[in-house]
Design an enzyme around this catalytic site. Sequence first.
Site, PDB file in Angstrom:
ATOM      1  N   PHE A  23       0.553 -34.128   8.525  1.00 14.30           N
ATOM      2  CA  PHE A  23      -0.076 -33.193   8.618  1.00 14.30           C
ATOM      3  C   PHE A  23       0.190 -32.723   7.182  1.00 14.30           C
ATOM      4  O   PHE A  23       0.994 -32.023   6.935  1.00 14.30           O
ATOM      5  CB  PHE A  23       0.215 -32.130   9.367  1.00 14.30           C
ATOM      6  N   HIS A  24      -0.421 -33.390   6.170  1.00 15.99           N
ATOM      7  CA  HIS A  24      -0.252 -33.032   4.724  1.00 15.99           C
ATOM      8  C   HIS A  24      -0.957 -32.195   4.107  1.00 15.99           C
ATOM      9  O   HIS A  24      -1.862 -31.233   4.685  1.00 15.99           O
ATOM     10  CB  HIS A  24      -0.216 -34.698   4.067  1.00 15.99           C
ATOM     11  N   LEU A  25      -0.760 -32.018   2.957  1.00 20.09           N
ATOM     12  CA  LEU A  25      -1.256 -30.877   2.029  1.00 20.09           C
ATOM     13  C   LEU A  25      -2.748 -30.620   2.217  1.00 20.09           C
ATOM     14  O   LEU A  25      -3.352 -29.358   2.351  1.00 20.09           O
ATOM     15  CB  LEU A  25      -1.042 -31.162   0.455  1.00 20.09           C
ATOM     16  N   ALA A  41      -3.805 -29.417   5.646  1.00 23.28           N
ATOM     17  CA  ALA A  41      -2.913 -28.206   5.982  1.00 23.28           C
ATOM     18  C   ALA A  41      -3.963 -27.025   5.046  1.00 23.28           C
ATOM     19  O   ALA A  41      -4.015 -25.801   5.957  1.00 23.28           O
ATOM     20  CB  ALA A  41      -1.476 -28.427   5.722  1.00 23.28           C
TER      21      ALA A  41
END
Length: 606
Positions: free
Chosen positions: A24-26, A29
């Site tokens: 669940f990365h930038l 997110a």
Amino acid sequence: MQFLKTLFSKPYSAKLSITSSNGFHLRPAAKFVTEAKKFRSHIKAKKGLEEVDAKSVNTLLSLNLEKGDAFTLIAQGKDAQVAIQTLATYFKTLMHEDKAIEPVTTQVHTYQGKTVEVQSISLGVAIAPVYTYRKKEIYTATNITLQKATTLAQEELLALSKKESNNEGIYLAQKELLTSLTSNFDTLEMFEKRIEEQSHALIGGKHESKRADYQDILQRVKQQLGYTYVFDFPTEPFILIADDLLPSTISQLKQTAIEGVILRETSSTSHTAILLKAEGITSVICSTHFELHKRPIILDASCGVIVLQPSKDDVSQAALSQKKHEEEEERAYLKRFEPARTRKGKEVIVLANVSSIESAKEAKNEGAQGIGLLRTEFLFTKTQPSLEEQTQAYTDIFALFETITVRTLDVGGDKNLPYIDLKHEANPFLGIRGVRLFKSHSNIMDEQLHAIFKAANNKSIKVMFPMVSTVEEFNHAKSFAQEVAKKYHIDISNIDFGIMIEVPSVLFLLKEFNTVVDFYSIGTNDLTQYLFATERTHPTLEVNPLSPLIFNVIQSIIKNATKPVSLCGELASNISAIPQLLPLKVHTLSVSSKHIGKVKEEIRKY
Ligand code: PEP
Ligand code: MG
């Protein structure tokens, strides 16, 4: 009072799992936070004992959620129930859309000099001395406040997201990150300290590689405050070596004499890596430290090596591959609109997999000969589209090409859509999905077909049903479509009906299907999943995409099908699969837009 009401209102929660191999990365997110902010409820994300604000990108990232992890989303407040329902489904959509970065396939090398193995980001060959990255910071005082500088940096990121639409997600994510990291009472020192602390709270290769985004937004804010950065790059060709580069530096590299980039500390999923690839700069990741000399080295990303003290022969060999690589890229690009014929003169039609109006336009620009798979789920990601909205979108897309295959809604399993109420099932991959919606959600299917038929407006197009497992399912869907046409008085005599081959039962029913369908398209993504009983989004299990079994299955389909067959799964975009697919007489491929030129060029070699 309002606060107390919220405090004592019933909390709602949902457990969410990270299914994307990127974690669940930038970027996801940031999208999630933008959606969460639309609700008034307090929304938290909880992993183990850690509980953080789910309306802040920075705190969400601090959970370091990797593939296979899970967290609980908890909302409390007036709109908590809707918030949880909406966000839970949106989260699943984000996970589904967040495709894994395709691994770069390298070739075997025959260099004689001392080599170091590297991980390739963007293919190509560079021969030049190495230059160590350094930048100078110069400050000229201004009377701009930190708050003003932050606003200006946010505006700049917004403008960039519009200008560079291919990388829109990166800039919007950085903008959201900046919002979550500044507060009205900050000084620059406090802001810098927070950036330092928060970016170092990121753990795990893929998350750590996003530290560059934290530094990048700091630099943007400082530039607004009067700081400038001078790079002093050599004027002669050079290979740049750095621990990492800021994403914003990449666009400036193109204007220099740069030949290649070696990064010590990034991952193939970092925004720096994504931008290097997008700019086509030969680049690799190399964690091995080596001594630097003034002599040229060879950076061969196509073979995944650096040659430290290349022999004369090594240099000639590298120069030759460099020339070949550049010529191939150039040829693939220049010839992208030309047909792809094998050496024996057999034409292979290269169509595009498309999932929005923008991607359809991109496909046109990249040389697609039509659309082999129009994934229609994009229209259904937020709310149910009206008949008019759907008709308009299909009309715009159909106008771009003569050859069109549109797939009816394929919801379920890995494809969740927020407002389509699919009951919870123990095995959603084996439950209500794809063509089965014709029975469970007939109103939605009625409206979709109505819109497709209206948009087709007598044009001859193909309508394809997904996840068909029996002849009865196909017959039911086709009769349903005919009823829709009759109800709205639309002539559909120009429309062909066919199926995706993605459920193994179809392999044994081809004789029967041959008598009813007009065409087939092989969906290797789901077909592989069901053949090997390995969920396509599984956190740890993987199937070799080039498994001989898959080619045997394709061969058997081509042999037994009496109606036209195309291939639209990811396998069709895999350059290494092309030499194995051509002898099987696969003569229509549908691939993602960015692969069209290269796939065509690969076909021309055989
Ligand atoms: C497939 O399953 O191979 C396919 C092309 O469809 P999707 O990836 O949309 O399920
Ligand atoms: Mg599929």
